[in-house]
Write a protein that holds these residues in place. Structure first.
Motif, mmCIF file in Angstrom:
data_model
loop_
_atom_site.group_PDB
_atom_site.id
_atom_site.type_symbol
_atom_site.label_atom_id
_atom_site.label_comp_id
_atom_site.label_asym_id
_atom_site.label_seq_id
_atom_site.Cartn_x
_atom_site.Cartn_y
_atom_site.Cartn_z
ATOM 1 N N HIS A 115 0.851 -1.188 0.000
ATOM 2 C CA HIS A 115 0.000 0.000 0.000
ATOM 3 C C HIS A 115 0.885 1.235 0.000
ATOM 4 C CE1 HIS A 115 -3.937 -1.956 1.436
ATOM 5 N NE2 HIS A 115 -3.063 -2.939 1.343
ATOM 6 N N VAL A 116 0.315 2.353 -0.405
ATOM 7 C CA VAL A 116 1.028 3.627 -0.448
ATOM 8 C C VAL A 116 0.206 4.662 0.311
ATOM 9 C CG1 VAL A 116 1.896 5.475 -1.933
ATOM 10 C CG2 VAL A 116 2.077 3.089 -2.678
ATOM 11 N N ALA A 117 0.868 5.415 1.168
ATOM 12 C CA ALA A 117 0.179 6.476 1.913
ATOM 13 C C ALA A 117 0.937 7.786 1.769
ATOM 14 C CB ALA A 117 0.057 6.097 3.388
ATOM 15 N N ILE A 118 0.190 8.892 1.708
ATOM 16 C CA ILE A 118 0.791 10.221 1.582
ATOM 17 C C ILE A 118 0.140 11.154 2.591
ATOM 18 C CG2 ILE A 118 1.476 12.044 -0.006
ATOM 19 C CD1 ILE A 118 -0.394 9.275 -1.558
ATOM 20 N N GLU A 119 0.972 11.850 3.351
ATOM 21 C CA GLU A 119 0.430 12.876 4.235
ATOM 22 C C GLU A 119 0.012 14.084 3.395
ATOM 23 O OE1 GLU A 119 1.950 12.801 8.601
ATOM 24 O OE2 GLU A 119 3.691 13.083 7.304
ATOM 25 N N ASN A 120 -1.118 14.652 3.718
ATOM 26 C CA ASN A 120 -1.675 15.751 2.915
ATOM 27 C C ASN A 120 -2.125 16.892 3.829
ATOM 28 O OD1 ASN A 120 -2.695 17.121 0.626
ATOM 29 N ND2 ASN A 120 -4.733 16.269 0.933
ATOM 30 N N TRP A 121 -1.186 17.474 4.546
ATOM 31 C CA TRP A 121 -1.523 18.570 5.439
ATOM 32 C C TRP A 121 -1.523 19.911 4.709
ATOM 33 C CZ3 TRP A 121 -3.365 15.646 8.870
ATOM 34 C CH2 TRP A 121 -2.707 14.515 9.339
ATOM 35 N N GLN A 122 -0.766 20.020 3.620
ATOM 36 C CA GLN A 122 -0.620 21.293 2.920
ATOM 37 C C GLN A 122 -1.050 21.215 1.461
ATOM 38 O OE1 GLN A 122 3.473 22.406 3.418
ATOM 39 N NE2 GLN A 122 3.346 22.567 5.641
ATOM 40 N N HIS A 123 -1.918 20.271 1.136
ATOM 41 C CA HIS A 123 -2.446 20.124 -0.227
ATOM 42 C C HIS A 123 -1.304 19.948 -1.234
ATOM 43 C CE1 HIS A 123 -6.004 20.043 -2.644
ATOM 44 N NE2 HIS A 123 -5.556 20.948 -3.485
ATOM 45 N N ASP A 124 -0.492 18.911 -1.011
ATOM 46 C CA ASP A 124 0.682 18.655 -1.843
ATOM 47 C C ASP A 124 0.283 18.384 -3.290
ATOM 48 O OD1 ASP A 124 3.064 17.743 -2.984
ATOM 49 O OD2 ASP A 124 3.697 16.754 -1.143
ATOM 50 N N MET A 125 0.935 19.068 -4.226
ATOM 51 C CA MET A 125 0.635 18.919 -5.646
ATOM 52 C C MET A 125 1.139 17.597 -6.222
ATOM 53 S SD MET A 125 -0.920 21.770 -6.614
ATOM 54 C CE MET A 125 -0.605 22.024 -8.348
ATOM 55 N N ASN A 126 1.997 16.887 -5.474
ATOM 56 C CA ASN A 126 2.570 15.642 -5.973
ATOM 57 C C ASN A 126 1.655 14.436 -5.811
ATOM 58 O OD1 ASN A 126 5.609 16.169 -6.662
ATOM 59 N ND2 ASN A 126 5.234 17.284 -4.762
ATOM 60 N N ILE A 127 0.588 14.573 -5.058
ATOM 61 C CA ILE A 127 -0.247 13.416 -4.751
ATOM 62 C C ILE A 127 -0.789 12.779 -6.023
ATOM 63 C CG2 ILE A 127 -2.413 12.682 -3.665
ATOM 64 C CD1 ILE A 127 -1.835 14.577 -1.395
ATOM 65 N N GLY A 128 -1.212 13.565 -6.981
ATOM 66 C CA GLY A 128 -1.752 13.013 -8.224
ATOM 67 C C GLY A 128 -0.762 12.126 -8.944
ATOM 68 N N SER A 129 0.495 12.580 -9.036
ATOM 69 C CA SER A 129 1.496 11.772 -9.726
ATOM 70 C C SER A 129 1.815 10.504 -8.944
ATOM 71 C CB SER A 129 2.769 12.590 -9.974
ATOM 72 O OG SER A 129 3.365 12.979 -8.758
ATOM 73 N N ILE A 130 1.741 10.567 -7.617
ATOM 74 C CA ILE A 130 1.969 9.371 -6.799
ATOM 75 C C ILE A 130 0.854 8.362 -7.022
ATOM 76 C CG2 ILE A 130 2.124 8.508 -4.431
ATOM 77 C CD1 ILE A 130 3.526 11.134 -3.691
ATOM 78 N N VAL A 131 -0.373 8.825 -7.129
ATOM 79 C CA VAL A 131 -1.496 7.934 -7.417
ATOM 80 C C VAL A 131 -1.303 7.271 -8.783
ATOM 81 C CG1 VAL A 131 -3.976 7.841 -7.912
ATOM 82 C CG2 VAL A 131 -3.146 9.141 -5.942
ATOM 83 N N ARG A 132 -0.875 8.060 -9.763
ATOM 84 C CA ARG A 132 -0.646 7.500 -11.103
ATOM 85 C C ARG A 132 0.441 6.419 -11.084
ATOM 86 N NH1 ARG A 132 0.940 11.012 -16.536
ATOM 87 N NH2 ARG A 132 0.854 9.270 -18.028
ATOM 88 N N THR A 133 1.519 6.666 -10.331
ATOM 89 C CA THR A 133 2.593 5.681 -10.225
ATOM 90 C C THR A 133 2.118 4.442 -9.485
ATOM 91 O OG1 THR A 133 4.240 7.455 -10.227
ATOM 92 C CG2 THR A 133 4.949 5.313 -9.419
ATOM 93 N N ALA A 134 1.316 4.623 -8.447
ATOM 94 C CA ALA A 134 0.775 3.475 -7.713
ATOM 95 C C ALA A 134 -0.082 2.608 -8.620
ATOM 96 C CB ALA A 134 -0.041 3.961 -6.515
ATOM 97 N N ASN A 135 -0.819 3.245 -9.521
ATOM 98 C CA ASN A 135 -1.605 2.495 -10.498
ATOM 99 C C ASN A 135 -0.685 1.714 -11.440
ATOM 100 O OD1 ASN A 135 -2.607 2.799 -13.587
ATOM 101 N ND2 ASN A 135 -4.293 2.154 -12.276
ATOM 102 N N ALA A 136 0.393 2.356 -11.891
ATOM 103 C CA ALA A 136 1.321 1.707 -12.815
ATOM 104 C C ALA A 136 1.965 0.473 -12.197
ATOM 105 C CB ALA A 136 2.402 2.692 -13.259
ATOM 106 N N PHE A 137 2.253 0.534 -10.885
ATOM 107 C CA PHE A 137 2.907 -0.575 -10.206
ATOM 108 C C PHE A 137 1.900 -1.497 -9.503
ATOM 109 C CE2 PHE A 137 6.736 2.376 -10.047
ATOM 110 C CZ PHE A 137 7.366 1.735 -11.096
ATOM 111 N N LEU A 138 0.613 -1.235 -9.700
ATOM 112 C CA LEU A 138 -0.476 -2.091 -9.210
ATOM 113 C C LEU A 138 -0.492 -2.221 -7.692
ATOM 114 C CD1 LEU A 138 -2.800 -3.483 -10.641
ATOM 115 C CD2 LEU A 138 -1.488 -5.597 -10.638
ATOM 116 N N ALA A 139 -0.398 -1.092 -7.014
ATOM 117 C CA ALA A 139 -0.501 -1.085 -5.552
ATOM 118 C C ALA A 139 -1.909 -1.482 -5.126
ATOM 119 C CB ALA A 139 -0.172 0.303 -5.009
#
Length: 213
Positions: free
Chosen positions: A65-89
């Motif tokens: 699983h992959v988790a991201i802290e989002n206290w400051q509305h990080d702009m990187n979250i979308g790309s992390i979700v896309r990568t998690a999809n690519a690696f089938l998390a």
């Protein structure tokens, strides 16, 4: 004089309408068969409905699983979700603010299970209930190189925000902390890039023999 035949317009990405008669397959979407499929999906999923794709992915998802802290509305979250999809998390977990910028996900969040947690404590409870080892990713004192030894197979990879990194609470909740070997002058790399490196390290160790889907 006969006018030259104009080329048939095709989608910039993907495939055009499927020739008739259409295949008799319940996984296929009639609208996509009729109009063409320009989605950013691998060829095996051309013309499949979204529900059929998710169901097929669910049969093959990896146990990390992959988790991201989002206290400051990080702009990187979308790309992390896309990568998690690519690696089938198995799932992506957003900790803190519920809303996140989906632009970088490029609609892959429709195929990737995304769960929200109000706090780190709530995330820890989830991980413990499912036997997931929490592995924090941050270049802090005491962290070890991610490639020094294999990541746990059943784990939750926990990432912080661009700049501040992981919160003290998140670091304290982790069973171990890993970092990516760096050799340049910058203290840290982009959070989305770091997530891709660490996820690929998990795949290299635990799923490389399976090859690409």
């Amino acid at each position: 004089m006969t006018e030259p035949e104009l080329p048939v317009e095709r989608p910039a990405h993907g495939v055009g309408p499927h020739p008739e008669p259409w295949p008799d397959d319940p996984r296929l979407d009639p609208e996509l068969l009729r109009e063409g499929d320009a989605r950013n999906v691998v060829d095996r999923y051309r013309y499949w409905s979204m529900a059929a794709i998710v169901a097929d992915l669910d049969e093959r998802r990896h146990p990390f699983h992959v988790a991201i802290e989002n206290w400051q509305h990080d702009m990187n979250i979308g790309s992390i979700v896309r990568t998690a999809n690519a690696f089938l998390a198995a799932e992506v977990h957003i900790v803190g603010r519920r809303r996140w910028n989906k632009r970088g996900a490029m609609v892959t969040d429709r195929y990737q299970h995304v769960r929200h947690h109000e706090s780190v404590a709530e995330l820890v409870e989830f991980a413990r209930a499912r036997g997931l080892t929490i592995v924090a990713v941050d270049n802090v004192e005491g962290s070890r190189p991610v490639d020094a030894r294999p990541l746990p197979e059943r784990c939750l990879l926990l990432f912080g925000q661009e700049g501040p990194g992981l919160s003290a609470e998140a670091l304290a909740a982790a069973s171990e902390v890993v970092e990516i070997r760096q050799f340049g002058s910058t203290r840290s790399m982009n959070a989305g890039a770091a997530a891709a490196v660490v996820m690929h390290e998990w795949v290299r160790v635990h799923a490389a023999s399976a090859g690409a889907s």
